[in-house]
Design an enzyme around this catalytic site. Structure first.
Site, PDB file in Angstrom:
ATOM      1  CG  ASN A  13      -0.350   0.000   2.509  1.00  0.00           C
ATOM      2  OD1 ASN A  13       0.734  -0.539   2.670  1.00  0.00           O
ATOM      3  ND2 ASN A  13      -0.994   0.593   3.486  1.00  0.00           N
TER       4      ASN A  13
ATOM      5  CD  GLU B 275       3.482   0.127  12.498  1.00  0.00           C
ATOM      6  OE1 GLU B 275       2.358   0.187  13.026  1.00  0.00           O
ATOM      7  OE2 GLU B 275       4.536   0.346  13.104  1.00  0.00           O
TER       8      GLU B 275
ATOM      9  CB  CYS C  71      -2.169   0.464   8.642  1.00  0.00           C
ATOM     10  SG  CYS C  71      -0.709   1.474   8.549  1.00  0.00           S
TER      11      CYS C  71
ATOM     12  CD  GLU D 215       8.493   0.655  10.597  1.00  0.00           C
ATOM     13  OE1 GLU D 215       9.442   0.467   9.823  1.00  0.00           O
ATOM     14  OE2 GLU D 215       7.321   0.329  10.346  1.00  0.00           O
TER      15      GLU D 215
HETATM   16  N1  NDP Z   1      -0.881  -2.356   8.001  1.00  0.00           N
HETATM   17  C1  NDP Z   1      -0.575  -2.232   6.734  1.00  0.00           C
HETATM   18  O1  NDP Z   1       0.092  -1.286   6.368  1.00  0.00           O
HETATM   19  C2  NDP Z   1      -1.027  -3.253   5.778  1.00  0.00           C
HETATM   20  C3  NDP Z   1      -2.015  -4.137   6.115  1.00  0.00           C
HETATM   21  N2  NDP Z   1      -2.428  -5.052   5.216  1.00  0.00           N
HETATM   22  C4  NDP Z   1      -3.532  -5.954   5.601  1.00  0.00           C
HETATM   23  O2  NDP Z   1      -3.238  -7.237   5.112  1.00  0.00           O
HETATM   24  C5  NDP Z   1      -4.292  -7.725   4.286  1.00  0.00           C
HETATM   25  C6  NDP Z   1      -3.725  -8.605   3.218  1.00  0.00           C
HETATM   26  O3  NDP Z   1      -2.721  -7.940   2.489  1.00  0.00           O
HETATM   27  P1  NDP Z   1      -1.444  -8.725   2.070  1.00  0.00           P
HETATM   28  O4  NDP Z   1      -0.641  -7.952   1.121  1.00  0.00           O
HETATM   29  O5  NDP Z   1      -1.831 -10.091   1.638  1.00  0.00           O
HETATM   30  O6  NDP Z   1      -0.648  -8.742   3.462  1.00  0.00           O
HETATM   31  P2  NDP Z   1       0.475  -9.747   3.896  1.00  0.00           P
HETATM   32  O7  NDP Z   1       0.683  -9.608   5.342  1.00  0.00           O
HETATM   33  O8  NDP Z   1       0.209 -11.078   3.340  1.00  0.00           O
HETATM   34  O9  NDP Z   1       1.745  -9.180   3.094  1.00  0.00           O
HETATM   35  C7  NDP Z   1       2.680  -8.265   3.628  1.00  0.00           C
HETATM   36  C8  NDP Z   1       4.072  -8.699   3.223  1.00  0.00           C
HETATM   37  O10 NDP Z   1       4.382  -9.953   3.844  1.00  0.00           O
HETATM   38  C9  NDP Z   1       4.799 -10.886   2.854  1.00  0.00           C
HETATM   39  N3  NDP Z   1       4.481 -12.249   3.271  1.00  0.00           N
HETATM   40  C10 NDP Z   1       3.373 -12.977   2.984  1.00  0.00           C
HETATM   41  N4  NDP Z   1       3.464 -14.199   3.535  1.00  0.00           N
HETATM   42  C11 NDP Z   1       4.648 -14.258   4.190  1.00  0.00           C
HETATM   43  C12 NDP Z   1       5.316 -15.258   4.934  1.00  0.00           C
HETATM   44  N5  NDP Z   1       4.795 -16.464   5.155  1.00  0.00           N
HETATM   45  N6  NDP Z   1       6.522 -14.966   5.442  1.00  0.00           N
HETATM   46  C13 NDP Z   1       7.077 -13.750   5.257  1.00  0.00           C
HETATM   47  N7  NDP Z   1       6.502 -12.774   4.537  1.00  0.00           N
HETATM   48  C14 NDP Z   1       5.299 -13.006   4.023  1.00  0.00           C
HETATM   49  C15 NDP Z   1       4.070 -10.430   1.622  1.00  0.00           C
HETATM   50  O11 NDP Z   1       4.648 -10.971   0.454  1.00  0.00           O
HETATM   51  P3  NDP Z   1       3.845 -11.116  -0.933  1.00  0.00           P
HETATM   52  O12 NDP Z   1       2.632 -10.268  -0.862  1.00  0.00           O
HETATM   53  O13 NDP Z   1       4.813 -10.645  -1.929  1.00  0.00           O
HETATM   54  O14 NDP Z   1       3.557 -12.567  -1.061  1.00  0.00           O
HETATM   55  C16 NDP Z   1       4.223  -8.930   1.730  1.00  0.00           C
HETATM   56  O15 NDP Z   1       5.503  -8.531   1.293  1.00  0.00           O
HETATM   57  C17 NDP Z   1      -4.943  -6.458   3.779  1.00  0.00           C
HETATM   58  O16 NDP Z   1      -6.248  -6.685   3.360  1.00  0.00           O
HETATM   59  C18 NDP Z   1      -4.848  -5.591   4.998  1.00  0.00           C
HETATM   60  O17 NDP Z   1      -5.876  -5.915   5.872  1.00  0.00           O
HETATM   61  C19 NDP Z   1      -1.846  -5.126   3.984  1.00  0.00           C
HETATM   62  C20 NDP Z   1      -0.857  -4.274   3.590  1.00  0.00           C
HETATM   63  C21 NDP Z   1      -0.382  -3.244   4.476  1.00  0.00           C
HETATM   64  O1  AKG Z   2      -1.077   7.511   6.861  1.00  0.00           O
HETATM   65  C1  AKG Z   2       0.075   7.498   6.456  1.00  0.00           C
HETATM   66  O2  AKG Z   2       0.622   8.533   5.996  1.00  0.00           O
HETATM   67  C2  AKG Z   2       0.904   6.243   6.516  1.00  0.00           C
HETATM   68  C3  AKG Z   2       0.053   5.021   6.489  1.00  0.00           C
HETATM   69  C4  AKG Z   2       0.829   3.785   6.403  1.00  0.00           C
HETATM   70  O3  AKG Z   2       2.007   3.775   6.589  1.00  0.00           O
HETATM   71  C5  AKG Z   2       0.170   2.527   6.072  1.00  0.00           C
HETATM   72  O4  AKG Z   2      -1.017   2.507   5.779  1.00  0.00           O
HETATM   73  O5  AKG Z   2       0.868   1.491   6.059  1.00  0.00           O
END
Ligand code: NDP
Ligand code: AKG
Length: 478
Positions: free
Chosen positions: A149, A247, A281, A459
């Site tokens: 994201n 995070e 997030c 962070e």
């Molecule tokens: N707090 C935040 O900023 C975020 C929250 N999310 C939440 O997560 C949900 C799903 O998103 P998603 O992208 O699938 O999130 P994930 O937690 O699956 O992915 C985040 C990162 O972790 C990696 N990853 C996945 N599986 C593993 C593993 N077993 N070991 C180590 N690393 C791993 C992913 O790799 P890859 O995707 O390349 O396989 C990606 O680089 C969203 O709907 C949202 O709710 C998602 C993104 C950001």
């Molecule tokens: O709100 C922001 O500027 C940062 C948000 C963020 O880091 C995230 O969604 O992972």
């Protein structure tokens, strides 16, 4: 079709397979084919970072600062091009993409200066003739696992401090957004940083990320993503006593009191909940509104949402781009159905939209008359879906705001200094916002949350040193 390789030990290497990077605004637009490392290639990258660590960790801090500054300067000079790439692969609008590129450039420049300010401490000893000093040393190889994201800013705020404090890096961008990660790596590869100090390992989380978790040569793991994967990283890291920071999610409340400026509150709520397609997030996904302003708030929010244009991320008139992919869209739509079934009132949006191009467009969904115990109020949706929850008074609003397993960001709109001050002190969150959206943060101050949102050191800003260094206390008898 353009092909993009991994950067390992200073060389560009093809992976075991490739990943097609698609534009979520237009599925006929393939951005490129990106290398996918397997476990063996990931191990080569970890070995390179491990071998590069001894020299880099004691090398010139001026060289580190110069390299990071050069990277920041180039990102800033190319912010429009990099912002457009980000918008094309992730779907946030062009101004949001360019804004994020600017943030990434500034982060590298901030940590260029921090490399010259690695602090220690010197205290008088309780023993005569003894000299005591406290220094900070780098950890070793840092495994960086980034989400989709914020494909430029989040890698920047992990890579820059890791390098500034003398660590070496293996970096895995999310599969959905390899383009931005590759662009950062390409800029780093020309910055003067020695081979092996920074390595780009694109590939699946379950393969590449898993190697970072399992390999004892990776001293620290910095992760941003889902709660489920965060838990998995934590368990693996604990099992071998590696340092880690997580995070994860948020279910961020935005409280609106009767005395709020209505325009300020509605703008903060709509931007916080729905801009960047709600895929933050820090998104304001729970809008907790005091009863005296409730009907006016709902009406004004509905009016503002009617003017919002959802469309292709790169089009000038677009306010909100597409959802990132089919599976996230399915998740968002399923929560719209859940909200309806739970008895919340859908007052705006919630449907899939067609545009000239084939993309994942969805009208932002605003639910009214929600309760804090509904699933739409408790679970992170990570899309353009928000719930308005009525509150009897300030105390009730504060209690609802804190009644969540998350604790990332928490906001209040009020003209009362008394309530703003009380809320800043009593909101159970890592970040508090007064009269502004819960999302959208500065790049030079700590970022992180409490409870289920975050784990480990903060962070960003000078606080990043806490994770990327380890403290040593040395005694010298004179
Ligand atoms: N707090 C935040 O900023 C975020 C929250 N999310 C939440 O997560 C949900 C799903 O998103 P998603 O992208 O699938 O999130 P994930 O937690 O699956 O992915 C985040 C990162 O972790 C990696 N990853 C996945 N599986 C593993 C593993 N077993 N070991 C180590 N690393 C791993 C992913 O790799 P890859 O995707 O390349 O396989 C990606 O680089 C969203 O709907 C949202 O709710 C998602 C993104 C950001
Ligand atoms: O709100 C922001 O500027 C940062 C948000 C963020 O880091 C995230 O969604 O992972």
């Amino acid at each position: 079709m353009s092909q993009f390789a991994n950067l390992i030990n200073g060389e560009w290497l093809q992976g075991a397979s490739v990943n097609k990077n698609l534009n979520p605004s237009d599925l006929s637009d393939v951005i490129g084919e990106y290398a996918q490392a397997d476990a063996a290639q990931t191990e080569i990258a970890i070995a390179a970072a491990h071998a590069a660590f001894p020299a880099w960790s004691v090398g010139s801090i001026q060289a580190r600062a110069d390299a990071l500054d050069k990277i920041g300067t180039e990102i800033l000079a190319r912010r429009e091009e990099l912002g457009a790439l980000l918008s094309r692969e992730e779907g946030k609008t062009l101004p949001e993409g360019i804004g994020e590129a600017t943030r990434a450039g500034n982060i590298f420049k901030f940590f260029a200066a921090e490399a010259l300010r690695i602090r220690g401490d010197k205290l008088a000893s309780v023993r005569p003739g003894m000299d005591v000093e406290i220094t900070r040393e780098p950890l070793g190889v840092i495994g960086i696992i980034a989400p989709w994201n914020f494909p430029l800013a989040i890698p920047a705020w992990k890579i820059a401090p890791a390098l500034a404090y003398g660590n070496t890096v293996v970096f895995k961008p999310a599969e959905l957004v390899p383009g931005s990660g590759w662009a950062i790596a390409e800029i780093i590869s020309r910055s003067g940083i020695p081979a092996g100090v920074f390595n780009l390992v694109m590939g699946r989380g379950s393969v590449v990320g898993q190697r970072f978790i399992d390999d004892r040569r990776v001293a620290g793991i910095s992760f941003t993503g889902s709660v489920a994967t965060g838990n998995h990283v934590a368990q693996g890291a604990i099992a071998r006593m590696a340092k880690f920071q997580l995070e994860m999610g948020g279910k961020n409340p935005m409280v609106v009191l009767n005395d709020a400026d209505l325009d300020v509150a509605v703008t903060a709520a709509v931007q916080g909940a729905f801009f960047s397609t709600g895929q933050r997030c820090t998104a304001s996904s729970r809008l907790i509104v005091e009863k005296g302003i409730y009907p006016r708030f709902i009406e004004a929010a509905r009016e503002q949402l009617a003017k919002v244009r959802v469309g292709h991320a790169l089009q000038k008139e677009t306010h909100i781009g597409p959802v990132v992919d089919q599976s996230q869209l399915d998740q968002d739509m399923s929560y719209v159905a859940i909200g309806r079934d739970e008895g919340a009132k859908l007052v705006s949006g919630g449907e899939r939209i067609s545009r000239e191009t084939d993309g994942f467009f969805m009208a932002p969904a605003l639910f009214a008359d929600a309760h804090n115990d509904m699933r739409i109020s408790r679970e992170e949706i990570f899309g353009p879906v928000a719930a308005v929850i009525p509150a009897d008074n300030y105390e009730h609003a504060l209690q609802l705001a804190n009644d969540t397993e998350f604790g990332l960001s928490s906001g209040i709109c009020t003209t009362s200094l008394k309530y703003a001050t009380h809320f800043k002190r009593h909101a159970q969150a890592g970040m508090v916002m007064v009269n502004t959206a819960t999302a959208g943060v500065d790049y030079h101050v700590p970022f992180g949350g409490r409870k289920g949102s975050s784990y480990g050191a903060r962070e960003q800003g000078t606080y990043a040193a806490e994770f990327y260094t380890t403290v040593k206390t040395s005694y010298t008898q004179a």
